[in-house]
Scaffold this motif. Structure first.
Motif, PDB file in Angstrom:
ATOM      1  N   TRP A 269       0.906  -1.219   0.178  1.00 41.13           N
ATOM      2  CA  TRP A 269      -0.124   0.212  -0.010  1.00 41.13           C
ATOM      3  C   TRP A 269       0.783   1.174   0.106  1.00 41.13           C
ATOM      4  CZ3 TRP A 269      -4.706   1.705  -1.456  1.00 41.13           C
ATOM      5  CH2 TRP A 269      -5.005   2.923  -0.713  1.00 41.13           C
TER       6      TRP A 269
ATOM      7  N   GLY B  94       4.023   1.280  -1.110  1.00 44.05           N
ATOM      8  CA  GLY B  94       4.369   1.380  -2.558  1.00 44.05           C
ATOM      9  C   GLY B  94       3.627   2.142  -3.333  1.00 44.05           C
ATOM     10  N   TYR B  95       2.260   1.752  -3.198  1.00 40.87           N
ATOM     11  CA  TYR B  95       1.200   2.259  -4.178  1.00 40.87           C
ATOM     12  C   TYR B  95       1.145   3.738  -4.178  1.00 40.87           C
ATOM     13  CZ  TYR B  95      -3.328   3.322  -5.915  1.00 40.87           C
ATOM     14  OH  TYR B  95      -4.230   4.043  -6.498  1.00 40.87           O
TER      15      TYR B  95
ATOM     16  N   ASP C  13       3.273   5.797  -2.737  1.00 41.59           N
ATOM     17  CA  ASP C  13       4.592   6.531  -3.172  1.00 41.59           C
ATOM     18  C   ASP C  13       4.485   6.596  -4.668  1.00 41.59           C
ATOM     19  OD1 ASP C  13       5.564   6.709  -0.814  1.00 41.59           O
ATOM     20  OD2 ASP C  13       7.088   5.233  -0.799  1.00 41.59           O
ATOM     21  N   TRP C  14       4.197   5.593  -5.554  1.00 38.94           N
ATOM     22  CA  TRP C  14       4.245   5.574  -6.900  1.00 38.94           C
ATOM     23  C   TRP C  14       2.982   6.657  -7.184  1.00 38.94           C
ATOM     24  CZ3 TRP C  14      -0.235   3.862  -9.709  1.00 38.94           C
ATOM     25  CH2 TRP C  14      -0.087   3.927 -11.163  1.00 38.94           C
ATOM     26  N   LYS C  15       1.848   6.609  -6.566  1.00 39.85           N
ATOM     27  CA  LYS C  15       0.634   7.745  -7.148  1.00 39.85           C
ATOM     28  C   LYS C  15       1.119   9.074  -6.831  1.00 39.85           C
ATOM     29  CE  LYS C  15      -4.166   8.110  -6.222  1.00 39.85           C
ATOM     30  NZ  LYS C  15      -5.257   8.027  -5.185  1.00 39.85           N
ATOM     31  N   HIS C  16       1.882   9.019  -5.523  1.00 37.54           N
ATOM     32  CA  HIS C  16       2.365  10.504  -5.253  1.00 37.54           C
ATOM     33  C   HIS C  16       3.272  10.938  -6.445  1.00 37.54           C
ATOM     34  CE1 HIS C  16       3.922  13.654  -2.864  1.00 37.54           C
ATOM     35  NE2 HIS C  16       4.991  13.351  -2.859  1.00 37.54           N
ATOM     36  N   LEU C  17       4.169  10.026  -6.594  1.00 37.11           N
ATOM     37  CA  LEU C  17       5.440  10.316  -7.832  1.00 37.11           C
ATOM     38  C   LEU C  17       4.818  10.718  -9.126  1.00 37.11           C
ATOM     39  CD1 LEU C  17       8.426  10.038  -6.934  1.00 37.11           C
ATOM     40  CD2 LEU C  17       8.310   8.048  -8.407  1.00 37.11           C
ATOM     41  N   ARG C  18       3.731  10.040  -9.338  1.00 36.31           N
ATOM     42  CA  ARG C  18       3.184  10.331 -10.791  1.00 36.31           C
ATOM     43  C   ARG C  18       2.431  11.740 -10.667  1.00 36.31           C
ATOM     44  NH1 ARG C  18      -1.127   6.496 -13.582  1.00 36.31           N
ATOM     45  NH2 ARG C  18      -1.512   8.351 -14.785  1.00 36.31           N
ATOM     46  N   THR C  19       1.714  12.250  -9.548  1.00 34.28           N
ATOM     47  CA  THR C  19       1.164  13.251  -9.503  1.00 34.28           C
ATOM     48  C   THR C  19       2.377  14.520  -9.251  1.00 34.28           C
ATOM     49  OG1 THR C  19      -0.406  12.289  -7.867  1.00 34.28           O
ATOM     50  CG2 THR C  19      -0.349  14.650  -8.037  1.00 34.28           C
ATOM     51  N   GLU C  20       3.360  14.352  -8.785  1.00 33.89           N
ATOM     52  CA  GLU C  20       4.534  15.135  -8.424  1.00 33.89           C
ATOM     53  C   GLU C  20       4.955  15.198 -10.016  1.00 33.89           C
ATOM     54  OE1 GLU C  20       5.066  16.599  -6.140  1.00 33.89           O
ATOM     55  OE2 GLU C  20       7.183  17.372  -6.299  1.00 33.89           O
TER      56      GLU C  20
END
Lengths: 160, 282
Positions: free
Chosen positions: B64, B66-67, B69-76
């Motif tokens: 969760w 990791g997900y 983080d990935w979502k945050h990274l995409r938004t960023e």
């Protein structure tokens, strides 16, 4: 009462309480599954079964929690006995009764444990424990009891 | 006694349970460590299950996290991309403003150097179809512009006002095939006719010897005909062609880059005198 169901309820309830429940806590508050189970079983199978179920579940909780052994056992045994004796005076067939009773039982169980813990010089004040632990847990247990009654497991427990 | 216990079984069970629990509690209260063997026995069964659940929980939590983080990274990444585009746009706007500022400043300098009052205008459209070559400027009759007025920039002649409207005007540029202006080679003072050639080029035709025309020579307006004052740069000789009959022809590179001009000055009709000193760079 069917013995396999009784054993399953006690062992399953204890396991769930010590494994799954800590994970599903909300804001540090976790439901007390043995209270709900004790109440539901006691209402269906009577005071004797409720008393023994409460004792067994409480003892398992004590063992796992690492607190004074017999604390949960005593409070839940008394709870099971009283809940099991209620159908003599109260009509318990309406779903609101087990749910309300689960809430009330959690409050009584919490207060009883607090009283017993005074023997061990428990330091936290009652007001704090009541508002931050007992009451939220009672609400959580009410939801849990309603969910259990809606599910097949709950219906099985209440039907026998 | 046993009969009594059986008869009141319910209360007997309660009593036994309460006594057992109280005994456990009392034993722990008085002698530390007693009763722990029971707790250890139960914990032996539950501990492995607890461990397994904890591992599953940790795995799920890690997944969760990791997900998230990935979502945050995409938004960023999306936010940074948008920010980069916005900054690039702002930079382009800034560069355009700076270029405009520079053009206007040089145009203002030229305006100060000219003896007559000129009319500043902005190029709002270009007709670059090959048959005709014209520019539309945002000044017209209402602004005081006149037909056949010379249109210049800091580097030289752009053309002349061919069509005059109330609030705009169409400028026939030098390279229009129908354009012809009297020119003079600055070095030799040889006079000729500067014409537009289809395809956007410029040429000069003159009746002179080969020596009078060399690549690099600057050609300016001759002032004959009164449409253009004397001394305005027209272009530089690129190559000189062989003489045909009396005339010699040379290809010119226009003094003004006609494809990129944004602002122009419109000279009033009848401007006379030698304006060459106003174009020191040429």
């Amino acid at each position: 009462m069917r013995l396999p169901l009784y054993v399953l309820a006690v062992s399953g309830g204890a396991l769930v309480q010590c494994t799954v429940v800590p994970v599903v806590g909300v804001g540090g508050i976790v439901p007390d599954v043995p209270v709900v189970l004790t109440v539901l079983l006691a209402l269906r199978y009577g005071a004797e079964a409720g008393c023994l179920t409460g004792f067994a579940l409480g003892l398992a909780q004590d063992a796992v929690a690492g607190g004074p052994l017999g604390l949960h056992a005593l409070s839940k045994a008394l709870l099971g006995f009283v809940a099991g004796d209620l159908p003599r005076w109260v009509l318990v067939t309406r779903p609101i009764v087990p749910v309300g009773l689960a809430v009330l039982a959690t409050i009584v169980d919490g207060l009883a444990r607090f009283a017993l813990l005074q023997l061990f010089h428990y330091p936290a004040p009652l007001g704090e424990i009541f508002t931050r632990v007992i009451m939220p847990q009672a609400g959580y247990n009410g939801i849990l009891a309603a969910a259990a009654l809606a599910w097949p497991v709950g219906r099985l427990l209440s039907r026998g | 006694m046993l009969d009594l216990l059986v008869r009141y079984r319910k209360y007997s069970v309660l009593g036994l349970v309460v006594v057992a629990a109280v005994a456990l509690l009392t034993a722990q209260q008085t002698r530390q460590g007693d009763g722990l063997w029971l707790a250890e026995g139960i914990a032996t069964i539950t501990a492995p299950v607890q461990g397994a659940f904890a591992r599953v929980h940790r795995g799920a939590a890690s997944l969760w996290a990791g997900y998230l983080d990935w979502k945050h990274l995409r938004t960023e990444v999306a936010r940074l991309r948008a920010e980069t585009v916005a900054l690039r746009l702002r930079q382009l706007r800034q560069e355009a403003l700076e270029a405009e500022n520079q053009r206007l400043r040089t145009l203002a300098t030229l305006r100060e150097r000219l003896p007559e009052r000129t009319l500043g205008a902005e190029v709002v459209a270009r007709d670059w179809n090959g048959f005709t070559r014209g520019l539309t400027i945002d000044r017209g009759r209402a602004d005081g512009a006149e037909r056949l007025s010379a249109v210049i920039v800091t580097s030289g002649v752009v053309g002349r006002v061919a069509v005059l409207r109330r609030q705009s005007a169409i400028v026939q540029v030098l390279t229009d095939p129908a354009s012809s202006i009297g020119g003079v080679v600055l070095r030799t003072h040889a006079q000729g006719l500067v014409e537009g050639v289809a395809g956007g080029r410029l040429r000069i035709k003159l009746a002179v010897s080969e020596e009078a025309l060399q690549p690099g020579d600057l050609v300016v307006t001759s002032g004959i005909g009164e449409l253009f004052p004397k001394g305005l740069p027209l272009g530089r000789v690129l190559r000189v062609y062989s003489a045909t009959g009396l005339f010699r022809t040379a290809e010119l590179e226009p003094a003004v880059d006609l494809t990129s001009i944004e602002e122009v000055l419109v000279l009033p009709r009848g401007t006379s005198g030698d304006l060459a000193p106003a174009f020191p760079e040429s």
